[in-house]
Write a protein that holds these residues in place. Structure first.
Motif, PDB file in Angstrom:
ATOM      1  N   MET A 137       0.499  82.162  -7.125  1.00 23.98           N
ATOM      2  CA  MET A 137       1.595  82.737  -7.893  1.00 23.98           C
ATOM      3  C   MET A 137       1.921  81.864  -9.094  1.00 23.98           C
ATOM      4  SD  MET A 137       3.652  85.166  -8.495  1.00 23.98           S
ATOM      5  CE  MET A 137       3.181  86.136  -7.074  1.00 23.98           C
ATOM      6  N   ALA A 138       1.822  80.548  -8.927  1.00 22.99           N
ATOM      7  CA  ALA A 138       2.084  79.627 -10.038  1.00 22.99           C
ATOM      8  C   ALA A 138       1.112  79.884 -11.193  1.00 22.99           C
ATOM      9  CB  ALA A 138       1.986  78.188  -9.550  1.00 22.99           C
ATOM     10  N   VAL A 139      -0.153  80.140 -10.874  1.00 21.02           N
ATOM     11  CA  VAL A 139      -1.146  80.428 -11.908  1.00 21.02           C
ATOM     12  C   VAL A 139      -0.830  81.762 -12.583  1.00 21.02           C
ATOM     13  CG1 VAL A 139      -3.600  80.935 -12.312  1.00 21.02           C
ATOM     14  CG2 VAL A 139      -2.938  78.992 -10.885  1.00 21.02           C
ATOM     15  N   ARG A 140      -0.414  82.745 -11.814  1.00 15.99           N
ATOM     16  CA  ARG A 140      -0.040  84.039 -12.405  1.00 15.99           C
ATOM     17  C   ARG A 140       1.157  83.884 -13.343  1.00 15.99           C
ATOM     18  NH1 ARG A 140      -0.302  87.840  -6.989  1.00 15.99           N
ATOM     19  NH2 ARG A 140      -2.552  87.776  -6.738  1.00 15.99           N
ATOM     20  N   LEU A 141       2.140  83.104 -12.911  1.00 12.87           N
ATOM     21  CA  LEU A 141       3.312  82.868 -13.757  1.00 12.87           C
ATOM     22  C   LEU A 141       2.925  82.123 -15.029  1.00 12.87           C
ATOM     23  CD1 LEU A 141       5.918  81.942 -11.019  1.00 12.87           C
ATOM     24  CD2 LEU A 141       5.893  84.026 -12.419  1.00 12.87           C
ATOM     25  N   GLU A 142       2.000  81.188 -14.897  1.00 11.28           N
ATOM     26  CA  GLU A 142       1.508  80.451 -16.059  1.00 11.28           C
ATOM     27  C   GLU A 142       0.924  81.414 -17.095  1.00 11.28           C
ATOM     28  OE1 GLU A 142      -0.927  76.435 -16.313  1.00 11.28           O
ATOM     29  OE2 GLU A 142      -2.204  78.085 -15.620  1.00 11.28           O
ATOM     30  N   LYS A 143       0.122  82.347 -16.626  1.00  9.60           N
ATOM     31  CA  LYS A 143      -0.502  83.316 -17.522  1.00  9.60           C
ATOM     32  C   LYS A 143       0.533  84.239 -18.165  1.00  9.60           C
ATOM     33  CE  LYS A 143      -4.964  83.578 -15.185  1.00  9.60           C
ATOM     34  NZ  LYS A 143      -5.857  84.435 -14.389  1.00  9.60           N
ATOM     35  N   MET A 144       1.516  84.649 -17.394  1.00 12.60           N
ATOM     36  CA  MET A 144       2.509  85.615 -17.884  1.00 12.60           C
ATOM     37  C   MET A 144       3.556  84.982 -18.798  1.00 12.60           C
ATOM     38  SD  MET A 144       1.598  88.526 -16.706  1.00 12.60           S
ATOM     39  CE  MET A 144       3.059  89.372 -17.245  1.00 12.60           C
ATOM     40  N   LEU A 145       3.975  83.764 -18.476  1.00 11.72           N
ATOM     41  CA  LEU A 145       5.116  83.159 -19.169  1.00 11.72           C
ATOM     42  C   LEU A 145       4.753  81.947 -20.024  1.00 11.72           C
ATOM     43  CD1 LEU A 145       7.673  83.339 -16.227  1.00 11.72           C
ATOM     44  CD2 LEU A 145       7.485  84.909 -18.178  1.00 11.72           C
ATOM     45  N   ASN A 146       3.497  81.522 -19.942  1.00  8.71           N
ATOM     46  CA  ASN A 146       3.052  80.337 -20.674  1.00  8.71           C
ATOM     47  C   ASN A 146       3.861  79.090 -20.280  1.00  8.71           C
ATOM     48  OD1 ASN A 146       1.211  79.138 -22.421  1.00  8.71           O
ATOM     49  ND2 ASN A 146       2.622  79.271 -24.156  1.00  8.71           N
ATOM     50  N   ILE A 147       4.183  79.006 -18.991  1.00  2.07           N
ATOM     51  CA  ILE A 147       4.820  77.825 -18.398  1.00  2.07           C
ATOM     52  C   ILE A 147       3.838  77.343 -17.335  1.00  2.07           C
ATOM     53  CG2 ILE A 147       6.767  76.944 -17.070  1.00  2.07           C
ATOM     54  CD1 ILE A 147       8.466  79.214 -18.297  1.00  2.07           C
ATOM     55  N   SER A 148       3.454  76.086 -17.404  1.00  2.00           N
ATOM     56  CA  SER A 148       2.346  75.595 -16.579  1.00  2.00           C
ATOM     57  C   SER A 148       2.541  75.831 -15.081  1.00  2.00           C
ATOM     58  CB  SER A 148       2.111  74.104 -16.828  1.00  2.00           C
ATOM     59  OG  SER A 148       3.097  73.337 -16.182  1.00  2.00           O
ATOM     60  N   ALA A 149       1.417  76.057 -14.435  1.00  2.00           N
ATOM     61  CA  ALA A 149       1.417  76.217 -12.977  1.00  2.00           C
ATOM     62  C   ALA A 149       1.948  74.959 -12.303  1.00  2.00           C
ATOM     63  CB  ALA A 149       0.006  76.540 -12.488  1.00  2.00           C
ATOM     64  N   GLU A 150       1.641  73.807 -12.881  1.00  2.00           N
ATOM     65  CA  GLU A 150       2.120  72.545 -12.331  1.00  2.00           C
ATOM     66  C   GLU A 150       3.651  72.485 -12.340  1.00  2.00           C
ATOM     67  OE1 GLU A 150      -2.058  71.962 -13.614  1.00  2.00           O
ATOM     68  OE2 GLU A 150      -0.306  72.821 -14.605  1.00  2.00           O
ATOM     69  N   TYR A 151       4.252  73.036 -13.366  1.00  2.00           N
ATOM     70  CA  TYR A 151       5.712  73.065 -13.443  1.00  2.00           C
ATOM     71  C   TYR A 151       6.297  73.887 -12.292  1.00  2.00           C
ATOM     72  CZ  TYR A 151      10.427  73.649 -15.190  1.00  2.00           C
ATOM     73  OH  TYR A 151      11.788  73.653 -15.311  1.00  2.00           O
ATOM     74  N   TRP A 152       5.728  75.078 -12.069  1.00  2.00           N
ATOM     75  CA  TRP A 152       6.221  75.947 -10.992  1.00  2.00           C
ATOM     76  C   TRP A 152       6.038  75.290  -9.632  1.00  2.00           C
ATOM     77  CZ3 TRP A 152       9.407  79.426 -12.514  1.00  2.00           C
ATOM     78  CH2 TRP A 152       9.264  80.033 -13.756  1.00  2.00           C
ATOM     79  N   ILE A 153       4.869  74.686  -9.416  1.00  2.00           N
ATOM     80  CA  ILE A 153       4.612  74.011  -8.146  1.00  2.00           C
ATOM     81  C   ILE A 153       5.554  72.818  -7.989  1.00  2.00           C
ATOM     82  CG2 ILE A 153       2.915  72.607  -6.882  1.00  2.00           C
ATOM     83  CD1 ILE A 153       2.426  75.641  -6.666  1.00  2.00           C
ATOM     84  N   GLY A 154       5.813  72.123  -9.078  1.00  2.00           N
ATOM     85  CA  GLY A 154       6.741  70.997  -9.037  1.00  2.00           C
ATOM     86  C   GLY A 154       8.144  71.418  -8.641  1.00  2.00           C
TER      87      GLY A 154
END
Length: 96
Positions: free
Chosen positions: A63-80
């Motif tokens: 989901m973090a990778v999907r959010l990264e693609k959609m919102l241009n906010i890194s997957a690492e940020y979401w996982i963090g």
């Protein structure tokens, strides 16, 4: 602030974490995205996205990778955000 002790027994202050779904909801609203369409683009049912907003679902790596693609906010940020939240909850449970 939650109180945590380090290895030396010294008191540390850690910030109270918020569920990443709260931040996600703010992003979606600030960008004027339609929640139903956003859910569909993430491969979620609208109800599942709503549960994520409310903190009833977690953000995993996929989901973090999907959010990264959609919102241009890194997957690492979401996982963090998710990890910080999870650790905060775990610490609270250990200090009950």
């Amino acid at each position: 602030m939650a109180k945590v002790l380090n290895q030396n027994g010294t008191s540390l202050r850690t910030p109270i974490a918020f569920h990443p779904g709260e931040f996600l909801l703010e992003e979606v609203e600030e960008r004027g995205l339609k929640k139903t369409e956003f859910a569909k683009s993430l491969g979620l049912l609208p109800g599942n996205l709503s549960e994520l907003f409310k903190g009833k679902r977690h953000i995993n790596a996929r989901m973090a990778v999907r959010l990264e693609k959609m919102l241009n906010i890194s997957a690492e940020y979401w996982i963090g955000l998710q990890t910080t939240y999870d650790l905060n909850i775990a610490r609270e449970l250990e200090h009950v």
